[in-house]
Design a protein around this motif. Sequence first.
Motif, mmCIF file in Angstrom:
data_model
loop_
_atom_site.group_PDB
_atom_site.id
_atom_site.type_symbol
_atom_site.label_atom_id
_atom_site.label_comp_id
_atom_site.label_asym_id
_atom_site.label_seq_id
_atom_site.Cartn_x
_atom_site.Cartn_y
_atom_site.Cartn_z
ATOM 1 N N ILE A 26 0.843 -1.198 0.000
ATOM 2 C CA ILE A 26 0.000 0.000 0.000
ATOM 3 C C ILE A 26 0.879 1.250 0.000
ATOM 4 O O ILE A 26 0.611 2.213 -0.727
ATOM 5 C CB ILE A 26 -0.931 -0.004 1.230
ATOM 6 C CG1 ILE A 26 -1.886 -1.191 1.175
ATOM 7 C CG2 ILE A 26 -1.722 1.305 1.305
ATOM 8 C CD1 ILE A 26 -2.762 -1.325 2.415
ATOM 9 N N ALA A 27 1.915 1.243 0.822
ATOM 10 C CA ALA A 27 2.821 2.392 0.890
ATOM 11 C C ALA A 27 3.461 2.663 -0.464
ATOM 12 O O ALA A 27 3.560 3.825 -0.900
ATOM 13 C CB ALA A 27 3.900 2.143 1.942
ATOM 14 N N HIS A 28 3.894 1.610 -1.143
ATOM 15 C CA HIS A 28 4.503 1.770 -2.476
ATOM 16 C C HIS A 28 3.499 2.350 -3.458
ATOM 17 O O HIS A 28 3.832 3.235 -4.264
ATOM 18 C CB HIS A 28 5.007 0.423 -2.969
ATOM 19 C CG HIS A 28 5.619 0.476 -4.344
ATOM 20 N ND1 HIS A 28 6.862 1.027 -4.581
ATOM 21 C CD2 HIS A 28 5.139 0.065 -5.554
ATOM 22 C CE1 HIS A 28 7.144 0.940 -5.868
ATOM 23 N NE2 HIS A 28 6.115 0.363 -6.477
ATOM 24 N N SER A 29 2.248 1.869 -3.401
ATOM 25 C CA SER A 29 1.218 2.342 -4.323
ATOM 26 C C SER A 29 0.880 3.808 -4.079
ATOM 27 O O SER A 29 0.601 4.548 -5.030
ATOM 28 C CB SER A 29 -0.042 1.484 -4.172
ATOM 29 O OG SER A 29 -1.101 1.977 -4.957
ATOM 30 N N LEU A 30 0.917 4.243 -2.816
ATOM 31 C CA LEU A 30 0.557 5.619 -2.474
ATOM 32 C C LEU A 30 1.760 6.550 -2.425
ATOM 33 O O LEU A 30 1.630 7.715 -2.053
ATOM 34 C CB LEU A 30 -0.153 5.646 -1.117
ATOM 35 C CG LEU A 30 -1.452 4.848 -0.994
ATOM 36 C CD1 LEU A 30 -2.036 4.984 0.410
ATOM 37 C CD2 LEU A 30 -2.467 5.283 -2.035
ATOM 38 N N ASN A 31 2.940 6.030 -2.784
ATOM 39 C CA ASN A 31 4.186 6.804 -2.754
ATOM 40 C C ASN A 31 4.496 7.336 -1.354
ATOM 41 O O ASN A 31 4.872 8.507 -1.171
ATOM 42 C CB ASN A 31 4.109 7.971 -3.756
ATOM 43 C CG ASN A 31 4.000 7.506 -5.190
ATOM 44 O OD1 ASN A 31 4.718 6.587 -5.614
ATOM 45 N ND2 ASN A 31 3.104 8.111 -5.946
ATOM 46 N N GLU A 32 4.312 6.472 -0.372
ATOM 47 C CA GLU A 32 4.590 6.809 1.014
ATOM 48 C C GLU A 32 5.589 5.807 1.583
ATOM 49 O O GLU A 32 5.778 4.724 1.051
ATOM 50 C CB GLU A 32 3.298 6.766 1.853
ATOM 51 C CG GLU A 32 2.215 7.737 1.421
ATOM 52 C CD GLU A 32 2.480 9.151 1.918
ATOM 53 O OE1 GLU A 32 3.445 9.342 2.688
ATOM 54 O OE2 GLU A 32 1.713 10.063 1.540
ATOM 55 N N LYS A 33 6.227 6.181 2.691
ATOM 56 C CA LYS A 33 7.066 5.236 3.412
ATOM 57 C C LYS A 33 6.173 4.306 4.226
ATOM 58 O O LYS A 33 5.131 4.726 4.733
ATOM 59 C CB LYS A 33 8.030 5.978 4.338
ATOM 60 C CG LYS A 33 9.046 6.838 3.611
ATOM 61 C CD LYS A 33 9.971 7.539 4.596
ATOM 62 C CE LYS A 33 10.997 8.397 3.858
ATOM 63 N NZ LYS A 33 11.895 9.114 4.804
ATOM 64 N N PRO A 34 6.553 3.024 4.361
ATOM 65 C CA PRO A 34 5.688 2.083 5.101
ATOM 66 C C PRO A 34 5.343 2.552 6.504
ATOM 67 O O PRO A 34 4.197 2.401 6.946
ATOM 68 C CB PRO A 34 6.525 0.797 5.122
ATOM 69 C CG PRO A 34 7.375 0.882 3.895
ATOM 70 C CD PRO A 34 7.711 2.337 3.742
ATOM 71 N N LEU A 35 6.297 3.141 7.217
ATOM 72 C CA LEU A 35 6.009 3.595 8.578
ATOM 73 C C LEU A 35 5.024 4.755 8.608
ATOM 74 O O LEU A 35 4.390 5.003 9.635
ATOM 75 C CB LEU A 35 7.304 4.002 9.283
ATOM 76 C CG LEU A 35 8.247 2.860 9.685
ATOM 77 C CD1 LEU A 35 9.546 3.420 10.238
ATOM 78 C CD2 LEU A 35 7.575 1.949 10.715
ATOM 79 N N ALA A 36 4.895 5.458 7.489
ATOM 80 C CA ALA A 36 3.953 6.574 7.435
ATOM 81 C C ALA A 36 2.506 6.097 7.443
ATOM 82 O O ALA A 36 1.590 6.906 7.619
ATOM 83 C CB ALA A 36 4.204 7.418 6.181
ATOM 84 N N LEU A 37 2.297 4.784 7.274
ATOM 85 C CA LEU A 37 0.942 4.257 7.221
ATOM 86 C C LEU A 37 0.380 3.914 8.602
ATOM 87 O O LEU A 37 -0.728 3.387 8.695
ATOM 88 C CB LEU A 37 0.882 3.014 6.322
ATOM 89 C CG LEU A 37 0.437 3.280 4.870
ATOM 90 C CD1 LEU A 37 1.463 4.146 4.152
ATOM 91 C CD2 LEU A 37 0.229 1.974 4.136
#
Length: 458
Positions: A26-37
């Motif tokens: 999900i983080a990759h798809s939303l262009n976010e870092k995993p910890l940001a989720l």
Amino acid sequence: MLWIVFAGFFMQALDTTILNTALPSIAHSLNEKPLALQPVIVAYTLTMAMLTPASGWLADRFGTRRVYFTAILIFVLGSVFCATAHTLTELTIARVLQGIGGSMLLPIGRLAVLRNVPSEQYIAALAFVSVAGQVGPIFGPVLGGWLVESASWHWIFLINVPVGLIGLLAVRRYLPAGESGVAPPFDWLGCGLLSLCMVSFSLALDASHGTGGPALGIALAALSVVSALLYIPHARRHRTPLFRLALFREPNFTTGLIGNLVARIGSGAVPFLLPLLMQLQLGYTPFHSGLMLLPVALTGAVAKRWIVPLVNRFGYGNFLVVNTLIVGGSIASFAAMSPGWPLALSILQLGIFGASNSMQFAAMNSVTLKNLSREDAGSGNSLFSMVQMLAIGLGVTIGGTLVSLFSVKLGVAAPAYRLAFVSVGLITMLSALVFRRLDIAELTRPRRAAPAADPAAR
């Protein structure tokens, strides 16, 4: 009717575990870092904590069937919005909507069972429904990993849609309507004060290392304390407060709440951090990381039957102190996982954590609620449920914050995860000091019509 309640509880239990293995995707798809989720998980648990106390009042006011139907509908709509989210903000808002529906699924379902099943069959009916709470965590991580690899992360939310639609039709056809229109006044102000306390406290932990800096974190923490203190005079004046202050005259209830909050921080951090460690640092696929979490759920289900003989043999106090240290130690042991770490040892670590954690929940639940009077049983159980959900959110927030802080200090992520596991493990161990303050004599006296043990409680 029991299958309807089972399906609702399964949908909720599945949703709390299926997301974790999909976070990196999900983080990759939303262009976010995993910890940001981490807000995606915290938003759901905090919403559940805030609205759970109102579920019983809503059922009395509008009828069991109508509220349960609405809960499923809101949950399904939230799932659709989660699947169609294109930004982290959209996904977080959609998870809040999911949490609104999820907060009512289990309490209203349990209430429907209580009001429509003969008393001599109530425990058997609850035991049947509780199986959903055990099956969900077993299939959730594996199913989440498989859906991510075979389709996309969107399907971990879309899978709720057909289940929910069938549930809506079944509710209209088979669930008794229940009485409506008769309900005592609900303490909306008290609920708002405690909700503000929980939200501001959780945000304070996250804000202290974010863009707001320590100043914002201190301000939010102060707001949390002030809102909690304001509840005290409010509860004294209100005729029917959300939680009577007399609850805290039961010493083991207060001790149990504090112990639960501290002990569950580590347990709440593990489902969030382990999939990230396995996928981002150990190179596991989402499906593989989901399979690795199977020992936790399986040993947890098996160990539930050990708790009664162990407590009878050693007593609540001794059992909780020792078992808390085992839980914390097993969490800290995950720091040893690294590339090349033997698979058998990983499975053993996960199995020990699953078994000890399951018994810990059962024992903590019992000592907290065991000696509440009939008058305080309902509100005490609601407050306890709020603390449970708050602790899960705090575990995710603290775990993610520690990884971020250690990563910045060390410049690399791998040792940051190890230090985070050690830290949350030590926090869990600290709760053993809380359980040493239990009033053992109070625990051994006969119960005063406390709430019936809920096999679904985790």
